[in-house]
Design a protein around this motif. Structure first.
Motif, PDB file in Angstrom:
ATOM      1  N   MET A 441      33.966  68.477  43.606  1.00  0.00           N
ATOM      2  CA  MET A 441      34.964  68.412  44.678  1.00  0.00           C
ATOM      3  C   MET A 441      34.715  67.250  45.630  1.00  0.00           C
ATOM      4  SD  MET A 441      35.754  72.427  45.576  1.00  0.00           S
ATOM      5  CE  MET A 441      34.147  73.121  45.197  1.00  0.00           C
ATOM      6  N   LEU A 442      33.463  66.851  45.794  1.00  0.00           N
ATOM      7  CA  LEU A 442      33.177  65.693  46.647  1.00  0.00           C
ATOM      8  C   LEU A 442      33.501  64.385  45.918  1.00  0.00           C
ATOM      9  CD1 LEU A 442      29.845  66.786  48.380  1.00  0.00           C
ATOM     10  CD2 LEU A 442      32.180  66.869  49.274  1.00  0.00           C
ATOM     11  N   GLU A 443      33.404  64.382  44.578  1.00  0.00           N
ATOM     12  CA  GLU A 443      33.834  63.206  43.819  1.00  0.00           C
ATOM     13  C   GLU A 443      35.346  63.065  43.864  1.00  0.00           C
ATOM     14  OE1 GLU A 443      32.325  63.563  39.870  1.00  0.00           O
ATOM     15  OE2 GLU A 443      30.336  62.772  40.415  1.00  0.00           O
ATOM     16  N   ASP A 444      36.039  64.181  43.753  1.00  0.00           N
ATOM     17  CA  ASP A 444      37.507  64.181  43.773  1.00  0.00           C
ATOM     18  C   ASP A 444      37.982  65.312  44.673  1.00  0.00           C
ATOM     19  OD1 ASP A 444      40.189  64.008  43.381  1.00  0.00           O
ATOM     20  OD2 ASP A 444      40.161  64.573  41.256  1.00  0.00           O
ATOM     21  N   PRO A 445      38.214  65.040  45.967  1.00  0.00           N
ATOM     22  CA  PRO A 445      38.602  66.091  46.920  1.00  0.00           C
ATOM     23  C   PRO A 445      39.871  66.853  46.542  1.00  0.00           C
ATOM     24  CG  PRO A 445      37.914  64.116  48.104  1.00  0.00           C
ATOM     25  CD  PRO A 445      38.002  63.748  46.650  1.00  0.00           C
ATOM     26  N   LEU A 446      40.714  66.304  45.657  1.00  0.00           N
ATOM     27  CA  LEU A 446      41.920  67.024  45.240  1.00  0.00           C
ATOM     28  C   LEU A 446      41.577  68.306  44.496  1.00  0.00           C
ATOM     29  CD1 LEU A 446      44.346  64.185  44.075  1.00  0.00           C
ATOM     30  CD2 LEU A 446      44.497  65.599  46.135  1.00  0.00           C
ATOM     31  N   ARG A 447      40.381  68.383  43.936  1.00  0.00           N
ATOM     32  CA  ARG A 447      39.981  69.600  43.236  1.00  0.00           C
ATOM     33  C   ARG A 447      39.919  70.796  44.193  1.00  0.00           C
ATOM     34  NH1 ARG A 447      36.227  66.172  40.045  1.00  0.00           N
ATOM     35  NH2 ARG A 447      36.931  66.201  37.880  1.00  0.00           N
ATOM     36  N   MET A 448      39.675  70.523  45.493  1.00  0.00           N
ATOM     37  CA  MET A 448      39.657  71.616  46.464  1.00  0.00           C
ATOM     38  C   MET A 448      40.997  72.320  46.535  1.00  0.00           C
ATOM     39  SD  MET A 448      37.495  69.991  49.618  1.00  0.00           S
ATOM     40  CE  MET A 448      36.148  68.847  49.316  1.00  0.00           C
ATOM     41  N   LEU A 449      42.077  71.538  46.341  1.00  0.00           N
ATOM     42  CA  LEU A 449      43.409  72.148  46.340  1.00  0.00           C
ATOM     43  C   LEU A 449      43.618  72.974  45.079  1.00  0.00           C
ATOM     44  CD1 LEU A 449      45.543  69.119  47.634  1.00  0.00           C
ATOM     45  CD2 LEU A 449      44.688  71.072  48.936  1.00  0.00           C
ATOM     46  N   ALA A 450      43.135  72.450  43.950  1.00  0.00           N
ATOM     47  CA  ALA A 450      43.349  73.150  42.682  1.00  0.00           C
ATOM     48  C   ALA A 450      42.503  74.419  42.595  1.00  0.00           C
ATOM     49  CB  ALA A 450      43.018  72.211  41.519  1.00  0.00           C
ATOM     50  N   TRP A 451      41.296  74.383  43.147  1.00  0.00           N
ATOM     51  CA  TRP A 451      40.377  75.496  43.024  1.00  0.00           C
ATOM     52  C   TRP A 451      40.420  76.452  44.221  1.00  0.00           C
ATOM     53  CZ3 TRP A 451      35.564  72.251  41.175  1.00  0.00           C
ATOM     54  CH2 TRP A 451      35.819  71.793  39.884  1.00  0.00           C
ATOM     55  N   GLY A 452      40.971  75.962  45.336  1.00  0.00           N
ATOM     56  CA  GLY A 452      40.972  76.766  46.559  1.00  0.00           C
ATOM     57  C   GLY A 452      42.042  77.826  46.542  1.00  0.00           C
TER      58      GLY A 452
END
Length: 452
Positions: A441-452
């Motif tokens: 998630m720190l490499e690609d912050p967009l993952r926070m949206l997908a996983w959150g």
């Protein structure tokens, strides 16, 4: 009647506290809820209000002394009759308890504001003596903001010329604590804050002045300096030893390309939603950990000998270095906050922690912790789990490093993450997944949206 005020438990399970600063002296007149003393617990500096009204008879504990809860610290003469003394009856009055006579209304003992029971859940307690003493306010919800209070000079300190005894100064508790640590007499400092109050900058300027008193005597070459183990240092030592030798620690490491995080931080600083708050990489580290905990709740648990307690809420601890030592204030219910709300909570809590304003409640009840060792210029560390938790995440400094991107060597922003976890609760596989997800998630912050 002489009343003794005993040191109360102002936190959860407090056993002792240090007397930092008296605001009154023997012979002073005090009112109910007037701030009389500052104490330093293992968690915070707390102002104690007086539960009695009258004249100070004696200060029973000196500044700098550590005492146990329940120890009398001050005695107050309230002017009431001692129990057993008779009062001549008023001619024609009806004796209490006589048939047809008025039922006397019992009075309530003054309650230490902030630590007593709620007025709506109590009944009034009858006083032992027949004479009426000054009554407490009927519903003290919080102590009134203290007016400028007299500052009592410490006994060892030399008298300031022209001081004429105790003088009144206006300064907040953290400023008073700083002045005490640096050996600055606040009565000699000119305040530049609101209403002439003394600020931290005023104290530090006084230290830098030629007439400033050094905060400690120089230690001769080859000599020794002895530092008492108390307050935050004592509590930290006990907690770390208890954790290190009771929980089997495992620490895993991961280097992460955080270039995407740094770009996201830059863009968020330009958004109106984050106006007035500090947006730093720590904000996204916190959000990433909260998201990982949601995916792997076992990282947000507690161990007992009988059971593992998995908590479905997150009270996120943020380790903060302060003048009093390392403390870990908690962001309560961080899992339910939006990103702007989390940013504000981080900003406010760290500011309160460094100013020494955190309450005991804000320093307890954590479920998982983040420590940012990168602010000290360190790449990584092996963090020790806070007692009552099973995991702690450390992030090191973010610096330029060579990194392979799409098969090509490039200069990227890189940081090292370290996750320590309790192996009784978290297996290596689960701990690895938590650390891997935070890094992703720190490499690609967009993952926070997908996983959150």
């Amino acid at each position: 009647m002489l009343r003794e005020f005993k040191l109360p438990d102002v936190g959860e399970g407090l056993t002792e506290a240090e007397i930092v600063k008296w605001h009154v002296a023997a012979g002073d007149t005090v009112k109910i809820n007037q701030t009389i003393v500052e104490i330093e617990t293992a968690k915070a500096v707390v102002e104690l209000p007086c539960p009695y009204e009258g004249t100070v008879s004696a200060l029973m504990v000196s500044e700098g002394q550590t005492v146990e809860v329940g120890t009398p610290i001050i005695s107050v003469e309230d002017g009431a009759e001692e129990p057993g003394e008779s009062i001549p009856p008023v001619e024609g009055a009806v004796e209490p308890g006589m048939v047809g006579g008025p039922t006397p209304k019992p009075e309530r003992e003054p309650v230490l504001v902030g630590y007593g029971v709620m007025p709506s859940t109590t009944t009034r307690r009858p006083r032992k003596q027949p004479a009426a003493a000054p009554a407490a306010p009927t519903a003290p919800v919080s102590a009134p903001a203290p007016a400028p209070v007299p500052a009592q000079p410490q006994a060892p300190a030399p008298a300031v010329p022209g001081q004429g005894g105790r003088v009144s100064v206006l300064a907040k508790p953290p400023v008073r604590k700083l002045a005490k640590d640096l050996g600055v007499d606040l009565s000699t400092v000119v305040g530049t804050g609101p209403q002439g109050s003394i600020t931290r900058d005023d104290v530090q300027a006084a230290v830098a002045a030629p007439v400033a008193v050094p905060y400690q005597a120089a230690v001769p070459a080859g000599g020794e300096e002895r530092i008492p183990v108390k307050g935050v240092r004592k509590a930290t030592a006990q907690a770390m030893v208890a954790s290190a030798f009771s929980a089997p620690h495992v620490t895993e490491w991961l280097q992460v390309d955080v270039t995407g995080t740094m770009e996201a931080v830059r863009r968020m600083r330009e958004l109106p939603d984050f106006a007035g708050v500090k947006v730093s990489p720590l904000l996204l580290v916190a959000k990433a950990l909260l998201t990982a905990v949601k995916r792997y709740p076992i990282a947000n648990a507690a161990w007992t000998d009988e059971e593992i307690i998995v908590k479905r809420y997150v009270n996120l601890g943020i380790a903060a270095a302060t003048e009093r030592g390392l403390i870990v204030p908690k962001i309560k219910d961080a899992h339910a906050m939006s990103l702007p709300e989390l940013a504000r909570a981080l900003t406010e809590l760290t500011e309160r922690a460094r100013a020494g304003k955190c309450t005991p409640a804000e320093l307890t009840g954590g479920t998982i912790t983040i420590t940012n060792v990168g602010v000290f210029g360190v790449d990584a560390g092996t963090p020790i789990i806070n007692p009552g938790e099973v995991a702690i995440l450390a992030i090191g400094q973010i610096r330029d490093m060579p990194w392979v991107v799409d098969g090509q060597l490039a200069v990227r922003k890189v940081a090292t993450l370290a996750l320590s976890f309790d192996h009784r609760v978290i297996d290596g596989e689960q701990g690895s997944y938590v650390l891997r997800d935070v890094g992703a998630m720190l490499e690609d912050p967009l993952r926070m949206l997908a996983w959150g």
